[in-house]
Enzyme design. Structure first.
Site, PDB file in Angstrom:
ATOM      1  N   GLU A  48       7.131 -68.262  -2.639  1.00 31.90           N
ATOM      2  CA  GLU A  48       6.182 -69.044  -3.442  1.00 31.90           C
ATOM      3  C   GLU A  48       6.632 -70.493  -3.426  1.00 31.90           C
ATOM      4  O   GLU A  48       7.822 -70.759  -3.298  1.00 31.90           O
ATOM      5  CB  GLU A  48       6.208 -68.569  -4.903  1.00 31.90           C
ATOM      6  N   TYR A  87       4.180 -67.108 -12.526  1.00 38.22           N
ATOM      7  CA  TYR A  87       4.754 -66.346 -11.431  1.00 38.22           C
ATOM      8  C   TYR A  87       5.661 -65.209 -11.847  1.00 38.22           C
ATOM      9  O   TYR A  87       6.160 -64.491 -10.994  1.00 38.22           O
ATOM     10  CB  TYR A  87       5.523 -67.272 -10.484  1.00 38.22           C
ATOM     11  N   CYS A 143      -1.257-111.900 -17.656  1.00 35.90           N
ATOM     12  CA  CYS A 143      -1.837-113.211 -17.401  1.00 35.90           C
ATOM     13  C   CYS A 143      -3.159-113.210 -18.160  1.00 35.90           C
ATOM     14  O   CYS A 143      -4.000-112.348 -17.910  1.00 35.90           O
ATOM     15  CB  CYS A 143      -2.090-113.395 -15.908  1.00 35.90           C
ATOM     16  N   ASP A 178       7.297 -78.244  -9.112  1.00 33.98           N
ATOM     17  CA  ASP A 178       8.155 -79.147  -9.866  1.00 33.98           C
ATOM     18  C   ASP A 178       7.434 -79.585 -11.129  1.00 33.98           C
ATOM     19  O   ASP A 178       6.702 -80.555 -11.156  1.00 33.98           O
ATOM     20  CB  ASP A 178       8.495 -80.371  -9.002  1.00 33.98           C
ATOM     21  N   CYS A 195       2.116-116.783 -13.974  1.00 30.24           N
ATOM     22  CA  CYS A 195       1.353-115.840 -13.161  1.00 30.24           C
ATOM     23  C   CYS A 195       1.468-116.243 -11.689  1.00 30.24           C
ATOM     24  O   CYS A 195       1.204-117.394 -11.347  1.00 30.24           O
ATOM     25  CB  CYS A 195      -0.104-115.844 -13.592  1.00 30.24           C
ATOM     26  N   LYS A 241      15.438 -75.383  -0.279  1.00 28.25           N
ATOM     27  CA  LYS A 241      15.055 -76.785  -0.492  1.00 28.25           C
ATOM     28  C   LYS A 241      14.570 -77.423   0.800  1.00 28.25           C
ATOM     29  O   LYS A 241      15.218 -77.294   1.841  1.00 28.25           O
ATOM     30  CB  LYS A 241      16.262 -77.581  -1.019  1.00 28.25           C
ATOM     31  N   CYS A 292      -2.252-117.614 -10.513  1.00 27.95           N
ATOM     32  CA  CYS A 292      -2.898-118.840 -11.009  1.00 27.95           C
ATOM     33  C   CYS A 292      -1.911-119.814 -11.643  1.00 27.95           C
ATOM     34  O   CYS A 292      -2.317-120.899 -12.070  1.00 27.95           O
ATOM     35  CB  CYS A 292      -3.993-118.485 -12.000  1.00 27.95           C
ATOM     36  N   LYS A 349       7.938 -73.834  -4.889  1.00 23.31           N
ATOM     37  CA  LYS A 349       8.720 -74.154  -6.081  1.00 23.31           C
ATOM     38  C   LYS A 349       8.041 -75.344  -6.750  1.00 23.31           C
ATOM     39  O   LYS A 349       8.090 -76.465  -6.254  1.00 23.31           O
ATOM     40  CB  LYS A 349      10.150 -74.501  -5.674  1.00 23.31           C
ATOM     41  N   CYS A 364      -8.316-116.233 -13.453  1.00 20.33           N
ATOM     42  CA  CYS A 364      -7.236-115.992 -12.484  1.00 20.33           C
ATOM     43  C   CYS A 364      -7.788-115.338 -11.206  1.00 20.33           C
ATOM     44  O   CYS A 364      -8.443-114.293 -11.279  1.00 20.33           O
ATOM     45  CB  CYS A 364      -6.185-115.108 -13.139  1.00 20.33           C
TER      46      CYS A 364
END
Ligand code: IVH
Length: 681
Positions: free
Chosen positions: A115, A232, A433, A119, A415, A321, A418, A117, A438
Site C-alpha cells: 500500500e 488500512y 505593499c 504521509d 516594495c 522508502k 514600485c 505510505k 503598484c
C-alpha cells in the site's frame, strides 16, 4: 568507538531526536528533513545494536515519536499504535524477508500486500453498533488526543456504517480502525496562497497542514480545510466475520464504507513486491497525497501477529522508502514576489540542482519569519524538498558547513516593484505593499480577473497581461474594457486576428455572472465559494457594497476578519472608482436571490453534456450557468445524461445522444432555459 564515547553519542542522539519529535508532532514545524531524521534514528539504532548494554528503555527507538498535547482530552488506545521499520533499498527488503523467514518457515506461504505510505496524520476511529463514537490522534502511541469533533467534519469519514444499508457483510458490534488523514497535495498550495494573502503563517508541508487542521480547538476551522482520509487496518473487530488477511481487511473496510487506498496490490513473492514498488515509485506524483514510500505487509495477519515486534516496529510489515527528494544546494539570493493583494513573499534563488528528475532553481521560502526562524543566510547550503507536484520548498540551512561568509538577510523596506515603503500589519506575519497602483500587484490582479474561475477572458494570459501593464495601456481592471483595436495592434506580437479575438472575448466577459465578477475583483478572502454565497445573499453589487459588517457576518462562513476585509475593500476610493467604471461599461450583473427563484435549484439532478462551439458562451460560462441553477455537467454522454447542449461543429456525442434518446438543446433553446431560470423548453 569506545564505550564511553558511544554512551555520550547515544545520549546526544536521543536528546536531538526528542527535540525534533517535539517540533514535528507538537509544533507542526520541523526544522530538519525527514531523511536527516531517519539518519539520526539509524545511527542511534546501530549504536544500540553494537552496545546493547547502553540501550535505555526510554530511548526514542523504543517509543513512537510524538506526545499528547494538553489542549485535548486524552484517549487510551485499545492496543499500542506502533510505527514501522524502514527499508531503504530492494536489498534491505530482501534482508527483511530473510529475517522473518528465519523466524517462521510459514512466511514462505503468505502473500504480501503493498500500500502507499500516506504521509498524513494517523487517526484511530472507534465505532459502536455502526455509529462513529470517537476519533483520536496517535499521540505517544499509548494515549492520543481526542479530536472527535474535528474528525466529524472530514467528508470521507463514514459517520455510520455500513454506509450502504444494503451491505451484506458482517457488522462488528465494536470496531476500531486505523487510518491516515491527509491534506490533498493539489489543495496544499492553494491553502498556503490563501494563508499568505491574509498575512497568516503558511505550512511547511501537507502533513503539517493536515495536523494543523485536525488539531484546531474550533472544529469549524477544520471543516474549512479539505482533509481527506484513507483507512488500512483494523485494531479491534468485536463480532463475527473478522478479516484474516490484509487483503480481506481492505475489502471489508471498503464494504463498510471506509475510504481505502485503491492503489493497493498483492504479490506472491518478494521479487514481485520489489517489482511493484518500482512501478509505484514512478507513479508517486500522481497520487492525491504525499508519499515517501510503500508499506509492505504480510497478508496473513495471524502470522504477522505471531512474529511480534522488534523494538517499536512490528516484524510483519516494513516501509520501503522511495529515493529521497531532498537535496542540498547553495542559496545564491532571495527574491521577493508581490502578490495581488500586495503581500510580499520571499523565494529562494538557488544554484540549479536536480531532485527526482526535475531541475530546480527556485523554491518557496514561505514568509520572512520563516527565514528568521530557521536562520537562513545568503550563501548558505540549504536543504530542499520536492513533494508530489508541488513547488519545491526550502527546509532549512545546513549550518555545519558554513564558511563564515554567509550573510544575514533583512526583509525589504521598500516594495521591489514600485519602491513604495512596505508595511507590516500588527499581529500578522506578512509584509504588504499598500500602493494600489503598484505594477506587480496590477499584473497579478489582472491575471486573476481574467482567469477561468473569474471573468474567463480567453487569450488574456500572463504574457499579455504583462504587456498591457508595461505599456501603460492598462492601469486598473476597468481599463481592459477601454482597449481598442489600435491599442492592441501597437503591441508586439499582435496582428489583426489575434487583437480582434482578444477584444471579442473581453466583450463577451461583460456578460459574466455576479459570482464570477466578485471572484475576479480580488476582495481579500473572497474566493469562488464565498463569492457565490455573497451573490446569492445580496443579488447585486449595490446591496453588497453598502452592507455593514454585522449584516455580512450573518452569512455562514463570514467571520469578523472577512467581514472587515469586505467592508474595507468597498470603502476604498480606488475600488469605488473601479466599480463605477465597470458599471458604465455595463458590467453590473444581477443574480436572482435564492428565495426569489422558483425552486432554489430548478436544474437539480439534471445532467448536461456540451458539444461543439457555442456562439454566446464559452464552455466555462455555459457550465457555470448550468451549475448556478443546480445542474451538473459531465464530459461524456450516457444513459444518465438529461440534456445535450449542441453548438457549431458538434462531435460524435450528438449521434450517441440521439440513439439514447437524450433531449437535445440547440443554443437558442439552451439560452432560453438559462435565462428563464431553468424552465425546460
Ligand atoms: S501500517 C502495525 N499502512 O506510516 C501497522 N501505515 O512509519 C503499521 N502509514 O505512522 C502501520 N500509510 O500510520 C500502515 N498504508 C499504510 C500506511 C501507514 C501511512 C503511517 C503509519 C505510521 C507510519 C509508519
Amino acid at each position: 568507538m569506545e564505550l564511553k564515547n558511544a554512551a555520550a553519542r547515544m545520549q546526544a542522539l536521543a536528546r536531538e531526536i526528542l527535540h525534533h519529535d517535539y517540533r514535528y508532532y507538537i509544533l507542526n514545524s520541523p526544522v530538519i528533513s525527514d531523511s536527516e531524521y531517519d539518519r539520526l534514528m539509524r545511527e542511534l539504532k546501530e549504536l544500540e545494536e553494537k552496545f546493547p548494554e547502553l540501550k535505555s528503555p526510554e530511548s526514542p527507538t523504543q517509543r513512537v515519536g510524538g506526545a499528547v498535547s494538553e489542549k485535548f482530552a486524552r484517549v487510551s488506545h485499545p492496543q499500542p499504535v506502533l510505527s514501522l521499520g524502514n527499508a531503504f533499498s530492494p536489498e534491505e527488503l530482501v534482508a527483511w524477508y530473510e529475517r522473518i523467514l528465519k523466524l517462521s518457515a510459514e512466511v514462505r506461504t503468505s502473500s504480501f500486500v503493498m500500500e502507499p505510505k500516506i504521509d498524513g496524520l494517523t487517526v484511530i476511529l472507534h465505532y459502536a453498533d455502526g455509529v462513529f463514537q470517537l476519533g483520536a490522534t496517535r499521540g505517544d502511541g499509548t494515549q492520543g488526543e481526542d479530536i472527535t469533533p474535528n474528525l466529524r467534519t472530514v467528508r470521507s469519514l463514514p459517520l455510520r456504517i455500513p454506509a450502504d444499508p444494503k451491505h451484506a457483510g458482517a457488522l462488528p458490534r465494536r470496531l476500531v480502525v486505523r487510518g491516515e488523514a491527509f491534506f490533498p497535495v493539489a489543495e496544499f498550495e492553494k491553502l498556503n496562497a490563501r494563508l499568505a494573502q491574509h498575512g497568516e503563517k503558511t505550512y511547511v508541508n501537507p502533513r503539517n497542514a493536515a495536523s494543523g487542521a485536525l488539531r484546531q480547538l474550533d472544529s469549524r476551522l477544520t471543516a474549512d480545510r479539505p482533509i481527506d482520509l484513507l483507512c488500512y487496518s483494523v485494531m479491534v473487530w468485536d463480532g463475527d466475520g473478522a478479516p484474516q488477511t490484509q487483503w480481506e481487511t481492505l475489502a471489508a473496510l471498503k464494504g463498510l464504507g471506509f475510504p481505502v487506498p485503491v492503489m493497493a496490490e498483492r504479490a506472491e513473492s518478494i521479487d514481485g513486491v520489489i517489482r511493484f514498488c518500482k512501478v509505484f515509485e514512478s507513479k508517486r506524483d500522481s497520487f492525491p497525497f504525499e508519499t515517501d514510500g510503500m508499506v509492505v505487509k504480510l497478508d496473513n495477519l495471524r502470522l504477522a501477529a505471531e512474529l511480534g515486534y522488534a523494538g517499536k516496529d512490528p516484524r510483519g510489515a516494513i516501509a520501503y522508502k522511495f529515493a529521497s527528494r531532498e537535496v542540498s544546494t547553495t542559496l545564491t539570493a532571495i527574491g521577493v514576489n508581490v502578490g495581488r493583494t500586495g503581500v510580499l513573499t520571499p523565494y529562494a534563488v538557488l544554484e540549479p540542482v536536480s531532485i527526482g528528475g526535475v531541475t530546480v532553481s527556485r523554491a518557496t521560502l514561505h514568509n520572512f519569519d520563516f527565514i528568521q526562524e530557521r536562520d537562513i543566510r545568503l550563501g548558505d547550503r540549504v536543504m530542499l524538498k520536492r513533494a508530489g507536484d508541488v513547488i519545491p520548498y526550502v527546509i532549512g540551512p545546513v549550518a555545519d558547513v558554513r564558511t563564515g561568509r554567509e550573510k544575514r538577510y533583512e526583509p525589504p523596506a521598500k516594495c521591489p516593484s514600485c519602491q513604495e515603503p512596505v508595511r507590516r500589519a500588527e499581529g500578522e506575519v506578512a509584509y504588504y505593499c499598500i500602493n494600489s497602483g503598484c505594477p506587480d500587484q496590477l499584473v497579478r490582479n489582472l491575471e486573476h480577473f481574467a482567469s477561468r474561475s473569474a471573468m474567463d477572458i480567453e487569450g488574456l494570459g500572463i504574457k499579455i497581461v504583462e504587456q498591457l501593464a508595461q505599456s501603460g495601456l492598462v492601469k486598473d481592471l476597468a481599463d481592459v474594457y477601454d482597449l481598442t483595436l489600435k491599442d492592441l495592434l501597437g503591441l508586439e506580437g499582435f496582428k489583426e486576428k489575434k487583437a480582434q479575438n482578444l477584444l471579442d472575448s473581453i466583450a463577451a466577459s461583460k456578460r459574466q455572472t455576479l459570482p464570477r465578477l466578485l471572484t475576479g475583483i480580488g476582495i481579500p478572502g473572497v474566493g469562488e465559494v464565498m463569492a457565490a454565497d455573497l451573490a446569492a445573499e445580496f443579488g447585486n453589487l449595490d446591496a453588497l457594497k453598502d452592507a455593514s459588517r454585522e449584516r455580512l457576518q450573518q452569512i455562514e462562513g463570514v467571520g469578523p476578519n472577512i467581514g472587515e476585509a469586505i467592508v474595507d475593500w468597498f470603502s476604498r476610493k480606488p475600488n469605488r472608482r473601479l466599480l463605477d467604471r465597470l458599471r458604465r461599461h455595463g458590467i453590473w450583473p444581477e443574480l436572482a436571490r435564492k428565495e426569489a427563484l422558483p425552486g432554489s435549484n430548478p436544474l437539480a439532478g439534471k445532467i448536461f453534456v456540451i458539444t461543439g462551439t457555442l456562439q454566446k458562451y464559452s464552455r466555462e460560462q455555459a457550465k457555470s450557468s448550468i451549475e448556478l441553477l443546480g445542474g451538473k455537467t459531465t464530459d461524456s454522454v450516457s444513459k444518465k445524461t438529461d440534456y445535450l447542449v449542441v453548438g457549431a461543429d458538434p462531435g460524435a456525442k450528438l449521434q450517441k445522444a440521439g440513439s439514447l434518446g437524450v433531449t437535445i438543446l440547440d443554443e437558442p433553446a439552451f439560452e432560453k432555459m438559462i435565462s428563464s431560470g431553468g424552465k425546460p423548453g
